[in-house]
Design a protein around this motif. Structure first.
Motif, short mmCIF file in Angstrom:
data_model
loop_
_atom_site.label_atom_id
_atom_site.label_comp_id
_atom_site.label_asym_id
_atom_site.label_seq_id
_atom_site.Cartn_x
_atom_site.Cartn_y
_atom_site.Cartn_z
N ALA A 229 -15.41 -34.40 23.82
CA ALA A 229 -16.55 -34.69 24.67
C ALA A 229 -16.88 -33.47 25.53
CB ALA A 229 -16.25 -35.88 25.58
N THR A 230 -18.15 -33.30 25.83
CA THR A 230 -18.54 -32.17 26.67
C THR A 230 -18.62 -32.56 28.14
OG1 THR A 230 -20.86 -32.66 26.26
CG2 THR A 230 -19.79 -31.02 24.83
N GLY A 231 -18.57 -33.86 28.44
CA GLY A 231 -18.67 -34.33 29.81
C GLY A 231 -17.31 -34.42 30.47
N THR A 232 -17.20 -35.40 31.35
CA THR A 232 -15.96 -35.63 32.09
C THR A 232 -15.35 -36.93 31.61
OG1 THR A 232 -16.84 -34.44 33.98
CG2 THR A 232 -14.96 -35.88 34.38
N VAL A 233 -14.10 -36.86 31.17
CA VAL A 233 -13.41 -38.01 30.60
C VAL A 233 -12.28 -38.43 31.54
CG1 VAL A 233 -12.12 -38.91 28.63
CG2 VAL A 233 -13.90 -37.19 28.27
N GLY B 24 -1.32 -44.67 34.63
CA GLY B 24 -1.49 -43.25 34.34
C GLY B 24 -2.97 -42.91 34.38
N LEU B 25 -3.32 -41.85 35.09
CA LEU B 25 -4.71 -41.41 35.21
C LEU B 25 -4.80 -39.92 34.93
CD1 LEU B 25 -5.52 -43.19 38.59
CD2 LEU B 25 -6.43 -43.83 36.36
N SER B 26 -5.88 -39.53 34.28
CA SER B 26 -6.13 -38.10 34.05
C SER B 26 -7.62 -37.87 33.96
CB SER B 26 -5.45 -37.63 32.77
OG SER B 26 -6.08 -38.20 31.64
N VAL B 27 -8.01 -36.62 34.21
CA VAL B 27 -9.41 -36.23 34.07
C VAL B 27 -9.47 -34.93 33.29
CG1 VAL B 27 -11.52 -35.52 35.28
CG2 VAL B 27 -10.09 -37.34 36.23
N ILE B 28 -10.26 -34.95 32.24
CA ILE B 28 -10.53 -33.74 31.47
C ILE B 28 -12.03 -33.49 31.53
CG2 ILE B 28 -10.50 -32.67 29.18
CD1 ILE B 28 -7.85 -34.05 28.69
N ARG B 29 -12.39 -32.32 32.04
CA ARG B 29 -13.80 -31.95 32.17
C ARG B 29 -14.05 -30.74 31.26
NH1 ARG B 29 -14.89 -31.34 37.83
NH2 ARG B 29 -15.51 -33.51 37.79
N SER C 59 -16.89 -38.06 38.84
CA SER C 59 -18.13 -38.41 38.13
C SER C 59 -17.91 -38.50 36.63
CB SER C 59 -19.23 -37.38 38.45
OG SER C 59 -19.46 -37.32 39.83
N ALA C 60 -16.86 -39.21 36.26
CA ALA C 60 -16.55 -39.37 34.83
C ALA C 60 -17.65 -40.16 34.14
CB ALA C 60 -15.21 -40.07 34.67
N ASP C 61 -18.07 -39.67 32.98
CA ASP C 61 -19.07 -40.39 32.20
C ASP C 61 -18.47 -41.08 30.98
OD1 ASP C 61 -18.59 -37.92 31.06
OD2 ASP C 61 -20.67 -37.36 30.84
#
Length: 158
Positions: A2-6, A17-22, A58-60
């Motif tokens: 994905a190109t957005g924020t996951v 468990g939480l994570s953010v990949i932008r 701002s995860a999409d």
């Protein structure tokens, strides 16, 4: 990818468990613990924590680890469904993915390999990997699962 924020989530009734990949970059990862007996208040606290995390970045896309229906409690199944509903209400794309869908798990069946492979891909997680190896009980595993789930973003399972 994905190109957005996951936002990656490995749900649990005691630890989340939480994570953010932008845009392919790991920007945050953590374990959130929720003590006490299961109740509606605890359910709401977990959802609130996820909402704050999703808003902060701002995860999409919200990628959720699929719950094993045969090995999970009714409370965990309910929580997982609530997480997906909440994300949809916030206009996020929801992807539910089994760890079996991931390349990490295809390489070997051992859960410890997932933490090793994630730490290899994201060296910034090496310290948590080292700690997890020293732990008698798993503490960071849900966090590593959340990163692995988010790493695949909104790609369709193969």
């Amino acid at each position: 990818m994905a190109t957005g924020t996951v936002l990656g989530i490995s749900p649990g009734t005691r630890a989340l468990g939480l994570s953010v990949i932008r845009q392919g970059e790991l920007v945050d990862w953590r374990v959130r613990s929720f003590n006490g007996a299961w109740s509606q208040q605890k359910h709401d606290r977990i959802l609130s924590a996820i909402t704050r995390f999703q808003k902060e970045y701002s995860a999409d896309v919200v990628a959720i680890k699929q719950i094993d229906l045969l090995r999970s409690s009714p409370e965990l199944r309910s929580l997982a469904m609530s997480i997906a509903r909440q994300a949809k209400r916030r206009s996020c794309k929801v992807v539910i993915r089994s760890l079996d869908d991931l390349d990490y798990e295809r390489r070997t069946a051992k859960r410890k390999s997932l933490t090793k492979e994630v730490a290899r891909k994201y060296p910034e997680m090496y310290e948590e990997y080292r700690r997890e190896q020293a732990n008698r009980t798993e503490y960071y595993t849900r966090m590593f699962e959340a990163v692995a789930i988010a790493d695949y973003g909104d790609d369709e399972p193969s």
